[in-house]
Design an enzyme around this catalytic site. Sequence first.
Site, PDB file in Angstrom:
ATOM      1  N   CYS A 162      -4.625  -1.023  -4.044  1.00  0.00           N
ATOM      2  CA  CYS A 162      -3.450  -0.342  -3.490  1.00  0.00           C
ATOM      3  C   CYS A 162      -3.291   1.090  -3.987  1.00  0.00           C
ATOM      4  O   CYS A 162      -2.405   1.810  -3.525  1.00  0.00           O
ATOM      5  CB  CYS A 162      -2.196  -1.143  -3.818  1.00  0.00           C
ATOM      6  SG  CYS A 162      -2.304  -2.866  -3.303  1.00  0.00           S
ATOM      7  N   HIS A 301       5.728   3.496  -5.983  1.00  0.00           N
ATOM      8  CA  HIS A 301       4.861   2.495  -5.369  1.00  0.00           C
ATOM      9  C   HIS A 301       5.738   1.464  -4.668  1.00  0.00           C
ATOM     10  O   HIS A 301       5.456   1.071  -3.542  1.00  0.00           O
ATOM     11  CB  HIS A 301       3.977   1.844  -6.434  1.00  0.00           C
ATOM     12  CG  HIS A 301       2.906   0.973  -5.874  1.00  0.00           C
ATOM     13  ND1 HIS A 301       1.985   1.419  -4.951  1.00  0.00           N
ATOM     14  CD2 HIS A 301       2.606  -0.340  -6.092  1.00  0.00           C
ATOM     15  CE1 HIS A 301       1.164   0.429  -4.630  1.00  0.00           C
ATOM     16  NE2 HIS A 301       1.523  -0.644  -5.305  1.00  0.00           N
ATOM     17  N   GLU A 312       7.616  -0.793 -12.695  1.00  0.00           N
ATOM     18  CA  GLU A 312       7.578   0.633 -12.357  1.00  0.00           C
ATOM     19  C   GLU A 312       8.862   1.319 -12.821  1.00  0.00           C
ATOM     20  O   GLU A 312       8.828   2.456 -13.300  1.00  0.00           O
ATOM     21  CB  GLU A 312       7.382   0.830 -10.856  1.00  0.00           C
ATOM     22  CG  GLU A 312       7.133   2.281 -10.488  1.00  0.00           C
ATOM     23  CD  GLU A 312       6.768   2.492  -9.032  1.00  0.00           C
ATOM     24  OE1 GLU A 312       6.379   3.632  -8.677  1.00  0.00           O
ATOM     25  OE2 GLU A 312       6.875   1.537  -8.229  1.00  0.00           O
ATOM     26  N   LYS A 333       7.663   2.319   1.660  1.00  0.00           N
ATOM     27  CA  LYS A 333       7.289   0.974   2.111  1.00  0.00           C
ATOM     28  C   LYS A 333       8.476   0.205   2.702  1.00  0.00           C
ATOM     29  O   LYS A 333       8.271  -0.806   3.374  1.00  0.00           O
ATOM     30  CB  LYS A 333       6.675   0.186   0.950  1.00  0.00           C
ATOM     31  CG  LYS A 333       5.331   0.732   0.472  1.00  0.00           C
ATOM     32  CD  LYS A 333       4.784  -0.061  -0.693  1.00  0.00           C
ATOM     33  CE  LYS A 333       3.435   0.467  -1.170  1.00  0.00           C
ATOM     34  NZ  LYS A 333       3.533   1.767  -1.864  1.00  0.00           N
ATOM     35  N   HIS A 338       3.550  -2.232   3.282  1.00  0.00           N
ATOM     36  CA  HIS A 338       2.529  -1.834   2.306  1.00  0.00           C
ATOM     37  C   HIS A 338       1.201  -1.657   3.023  1.00  0.00           C
ATOM     38  O   HIS A 338       0.587  -2.622   3.481  1.00  0.00           O
ATOM     39  CB  HIS A 338       2.422  -2.901   1.225  1.00  0.00           C
ATOM     40  CG  HIS A 338       1.613  -2.476   0.037  1.00  0.00           C
ATOM     41  ND1 HIS A 338       0.856  -1.327   0.019  1.00  0.00           N
ATOM     42  CD2 HIS A 338       1.431  -3.050  -1.196  1.00  0.00           C
ATOM     43  CE1 HIS A 338       0.255  -1.207  -1.150  1.00  0.00           C
ATOM     44  NE2 HIS A 338       0.588  -2.235  -1.899  1.00  0.00           N
ATOM     45  N   PHE A 397      -4.049  -3.630  -7.688  1.00  0.00           N
ATOM     46  CA  PHE A 397      -4.598  -4.827  -8.324  1.00  0.00           C
ATOM     47  C   PHE A 397      -5.793  -4.414  -9.185  1.00  0.00           C
ATOM     48  O   PHE A 397      -6.609  -3.588  -8.791  1.00  0.00           O
ATOM     49  CB  PHE A 397      -5.075  -5.822  -7.275  1.00  0.00           C
ATOM     50  CG  PHE A 397      -3.977  -6.634  -6.623  1.00  0.00           C
ATOM     51  CD1 PHE A 397      -2.651  -6.476  -6.963  1.00  0.00           C
ATOM     52  CD2 PHE A 397      -4.303  -7.580  -5.652  1.00  0.00           C
ATOM     53  CE1 PHE A 397      -1.661  -7.238  -6.359  1.00  0.00           C
ATOM     54  CE2 PHE A 397      -3.325  -8.351  -5.037  1.00  0.00           C
ATOM     55  CZ  PHE A 397      -2.000  -8.175  -5.388  1.00  0.00           C
TER      56      PHE A 397
END
Length: 411
Positions: A162, A301, A312, A333, A338, A397
């Site tokens: 991502c 994010h 975050e 998002k 996403h 990830f």
Amino acid sequence: MKRVVVTGMGAITPIGNSVDEFWSGIKQGKVGIGPITYFDTEEYKVKVAAEVKDFKAADYMDAKAARRMERFSQFAVAAAGEAIKQSGIDLEKEDTTRIGVSIGSGIGSLDIIEKEFVKLLDKGPKRTNPLFVPLMISNMAAGNVSIAYGLRGKNINVVTACATGTNSIGEAYRAIQCNDADVMICGGTEACVNKMAIAGFSALTALSTESDPLKASIPFDKNRSGFVLGEGAGIVVLESYEHAVARGANILAEIAGYGATGDAYHITSPAEDGDGARRAMLLAIKEAGLEPKDVDYINAHGTATHANDLYETIAIKNAFGNHAYDVSINSTKSMVGHLLGAAGGVEFITCVKSIMEDYIHATVGYETPDEECDLDYTKVARTDKKVNVAISNSLGFGGHNATLLVKKFVQ
């Protein structure tokens, strides 16, 4: 180190198939999430995704060439074409060995894997598509953009899940800084709203099972329940300042910092203390010669998973101290879902547009504050604040953290 500027942008998104359409949708608070149309979801808990609408590859490229690309490559070629056009660069007058490509896809084509595997089981190996491998592999977005526009410089494909789009732009920025290229076409692309992706991310319990499109992707909200899978591409043209000025380019913004770190913690979860994301942000800020207090806006994010949004938030607090409560934060998002490998590209474009127009979009759907996430997540869009410096965060990830810092261009 050379200064690096942004001169062109292109986007294919669930709320518009150009930067103008995308940005108009952003300002309208348009949500591009809806029922999945690509396959029957009866057996799936997840019913919604953020699909690109009304995209016809032949509108952007030769129809024969389009048939030799999977959808993620088509998105990249289309968005790159828009970015190159906006930049005004005349490729016939350029040394194309000095123009490179850095476009990543987190996954490549799961669609062709799914189709060819079913064919293999049903009809045997002799029926395998001869182009199966080049259609599938993730570097083909960069390869097809290079071929489509005759770009013969550095040609790379960064894959960091991502964080792919953000790292791809960051590595393009580095290439220009170090004089490996004068111009880089860079960003991310993804197209994997299909059975395998929905099943796989569902098995991870990462996806929201909310059926209401307006409540499915609600980053930082106490009632958030996971992310919504999206698709699209965000591609930008970066140039050395000298090159842009020499050809009289219209400079949109300046990219001045890039931070990339690893968590060394977990294959899917960010570090609980947010240390990797914290360090990525501080590295980008330091490289730009700034202090945390100089940052006006963070495009987070912000996936709407419990762990990501919490960790975050912790990272931002640890990086910014008291200023964390003054900086404006949002998550794109909330409108487009996403986009995995494309997320960083589209969100970087959002930062550039925010700087150009001093506009910070709302985190759409954010209603119920979470006691653990207590920063300013921009419940209502802001037009009353100067956006001189913005940062964009991406967390992938595998523990990949990437931050880009962009600022208003000053001669």
